[in-house]
Scaffold this motif. Structure first.
Motif, PDB file in Angstrom:
ATOM      1  N   UNK A  23       0.832  -1.204   0.000  1.00 34.61           N
ATOM      2  CA  UNK A  23       0.000   0.000   0.000  1.00 34.61           C
ATOM      3  C   UNK A  23       0.866   1.253   0.000  1.00 34.61           C
ATOM      4  N   UNK A  24       1.953   1.226   0.762  1.00 39.11           N
ATOM      5  CA  UNK A  24       2.868   2.372   0.779  1.00 39.11           C
ATOM      6  C   UNK A  24       3.466   2.609  -0.609  1.00 39.11           C
ATOM      7  N   UNK A  25       3.660   1.536  -1.343  1.00 42.46           N
ATOM      8  CA  UNK A  25       4.223   1.648  -2.689  1.00 42.46           C
ATOM      9  C   UNK A  25       3.180   2.125  -3.691  1.00 42.46           C
ATOM     10  N   UNK A  26       2.010   1.475  -3.708  1.00 46.51           N
ATOM     11  CA  UNK A  26       1.011   1.800  -4.727  1.00 46.51           C
ATOM     12  C   UNK A  26       0.379   3.172  -4.514  1.00 46.51           C
ATOM     13  N   UNK A  27       0.352   3.632  -3.267  1.00 44.30           N
ATOM     14  CA  UNK A  27      -0.222   4.952  -2.995  1.00 44.30           C
ATOM     15  C   UNK A  27       0.733   6.090  -3.335  1.00 44.30           C
ATOM     16  N   UNK A  28       1.989   5.750  -3.557  1.00 48.01           N
ATOM     17  CA  UNK A  28       2.986   6.786  -3.812  1.00 48.01           C
ATOM     18  C   UNK A  28       3.573   7.368  -2.538  1.00 48.01           C
ATOM     19  N   UNK A  29       3.203   6.789  -1.373  1.00 47.09           N
ATOM     20  CA  UNK A  29       3.676   7.327  -0.104  1.00 47.09           C
ATOM     21  C   UNK A  29       5.193   7.256   0.032  1.00 47.09           C
ATOM     22  N   UNK A  30       5.796   6.138  -0.374  1.00 52.38           N
ATOM     23  CA  UNK A  30       7.245   6.025  -0.257  1.00 52.38           C
ATOM     24  C   UNK A  30       7.934   7.088  -1.101  1.00 52.38           C
ATOM     25  N   UNK A  31       7.458   7.277  -2.314  1.00 57.18           N
ATOM     26  CA  UNK A  31       8.038   8.305  -3.180  1.00 57.18           C
ATOM     27  C   UNK A  31       7.902   9.689  -2.548  1.00 57.18           C
ATOM     28  N   UNK A  32       6.775   9.929  -1.874  1.00 52.45           N
ATOM     29  CA  UNK A  32       6.576  11.216  -1.200  1.00 52.45           C
ATOM     30  C   UNK A  32       7.575  11.408  -0.059  1.00 52.45           C
ATOM     31  N   UNK A  33       7.829  10.356   0.702  1.00 52.87           N
ATOM     32  CA  UNK A  33       8.779  10.456   1.801  1.00 52.87           C
ATOM     33  C   UNK A  33      10.194  10.717   1.287  1.00 52.87           C
ATOM     34  N   UNK A  34      10.527  10.110   0.174  1.00 52.20           N
ATOM     35  CA  UNK A  34      11.833  10.358  -0.437  1.00 52.20           C
ATOM     36  C   UNK A  34      11.918  11.814  -0.890  1.00 52.20           C
TER      37      UNK A  34
END
Length: 377
Positions: A23-34
């Protein structure tokens, strides 16, 4: 919002996220944290994946359905799902990897915790995981058990980058660094490019205070109360002292001349367990150049919101005071050696329990998605 995190990064602390899920990957959350929170790496462990897969309502259903149709074993299914998440996270972090010349942008995946006391099986699994994920910015996590040390040396000797996990004691940490140097010497003899081998040594922090404070509380004296919540930071300080000693030695200099990069200390277990303590404690007090701090998202957000980064004001130059904190434990009848052994044993047991729970969850899901009435012809 991110000034404290930027300051931390500017002080030479690489900020990694201690969590991953589909979910963190598909939502784009990880990219946002980066992009927004200076996150330059990701660590995972069996407990993280158990929560991700076991707690997800449908994020893994499509893959589980395909795996069920294929009739794969539960062990293979778990590895296919976790490797897929790590592979995608590695792709998200690939620009960081490229920009840092391979220093950061790393994603860790751990060997089966049931193999923690089996050297040959750990080596075989580490090689398999490196092949399965197939990304240059992967780190294979190997626990720092006695059986893990020769496995670390062997795997690094194969040119595979390693995250050494579950380090609690200073003696074991020195053993980890020795295994790292031995592995690099083997890798050099085998013709590997040492500049492409990355490693971190995950020194666990908060659990040390949790265990020692529990023992101090039983004494119920003013002196014991005053000694609480000091040992974890002191232990980390002394670990950094050991790091400085090893990576200024002639043995290390010979490897550095061949292109090797130091194995960075990584502060793990940095979420504060005691609600009476500052929730940024194990970040703001562990600032030193050339280190990594892997944080759960709650800690990351706490540092971003109200963390006060004072630079390297606690670690270097304060080793005598740190040693005094550790030495004082004996006056309370607390054995440092017993504490760190208990923590290592519990760490392995907790990861084994999480892995078993994950296997049980996936077993049930595979049964749910299994084709009914046999296979069509």
């Amino acid at each position: 919002m991110t000034d404290a995190l930027k300051r931390l990064s500017d002080e030479g602390v690489a900020i990694w996220l201690d969590d991953l899920s589909r979910t963190r990957l598909t939502s784009g959350n990880l990219a946002e944290l980066v992009r927004d929170k200076h996150v330059v790496g990701v660590t995972t462990n069996p407990t993280i994946f158990q929560k991700a897969i076991g707690g997800s309502s449908d994020a893994y259903d499509a893959q589980l359905r395909d795996l069920a149709v294929r009739g794969v074993t539960v062990d293979e299914a778990v590895r296919m799902m976790t490797a897929a998440d790590v592979r995608e996270a590695a792709d998200v972090l690939r620009p960081v990897y490229d920009a840092s010349n391979g220093r950061d942008g790393r994603v860790s995946i751990e060997v089966d915790p049931r193999l923690a006391h089996n050297t040959p099986a750990t080596i075989a699994e580490a090689k398999q995981l490196a092949w399965l994920v197939d990304r240059p910015n992967t780190l294979i996590k190997i626990p720092a058990t006695k059986a893990g040390l020769p496995a670390i040396a062997e795997v690094i000797g194969e040119g595979i980058s390693v995250n050494v996990t579950l380090i609690f004691s200073l003696e074991r940490y020195r053993g980890v660094m020795d295994a790292f140097l031995t592995g690099l010497e083997t890798a050099k003899a085998n013709g590997h490019d040492l500049s492409q081998i990355e490693s971190v040594a995950s020194f666990f922090v908060s659990r040390v205070d949790t265990e020692i404070d529990k023992r101090l509380d039983k004494l119920a004296t003013p002196e014991a109360k005053a000694a609480k919540s000091k040992a974890a930071v002191a232990n980390a300080q002394l670990a950094y002292q050991a790091y400085e000693e090893v990576f200024s030695s002639d043995r290390w200099k010979a490897l550095a001349e061949a292109g090797a990069k130091p194995q960075r200390p990584l502060w793990a277990s940095t979420g504060v367990k005691d609600p009476s303590l500052d929730d940024t404690l194990y970040v703001v007090e562990l600032v030193a150049p050339g280190t990594v701090n892997t944080m759960p998202e709650a800690t990351l957000n706490a540092v971003a919101d109200h963390g006060v980064i004072r630079g390297d004001s606690i670690i270097t130059g304060n080793y005598a005071a740190a040693q005094a904190v550790i030495d004082e434990l004996a006056t309370f009848g607390i054995s440092y050696d017993d504490v760190v052994q208990v923590l290592e044993d519990e760490g392995v047991e907790k990861f084994e329990a999480s892995w078993k729970e994950l296997l049980d969850t996936v077993t049930a899901s595979l049964a749910k998605f299994a084709p009914k009435g046999g296979t069509e012809k």
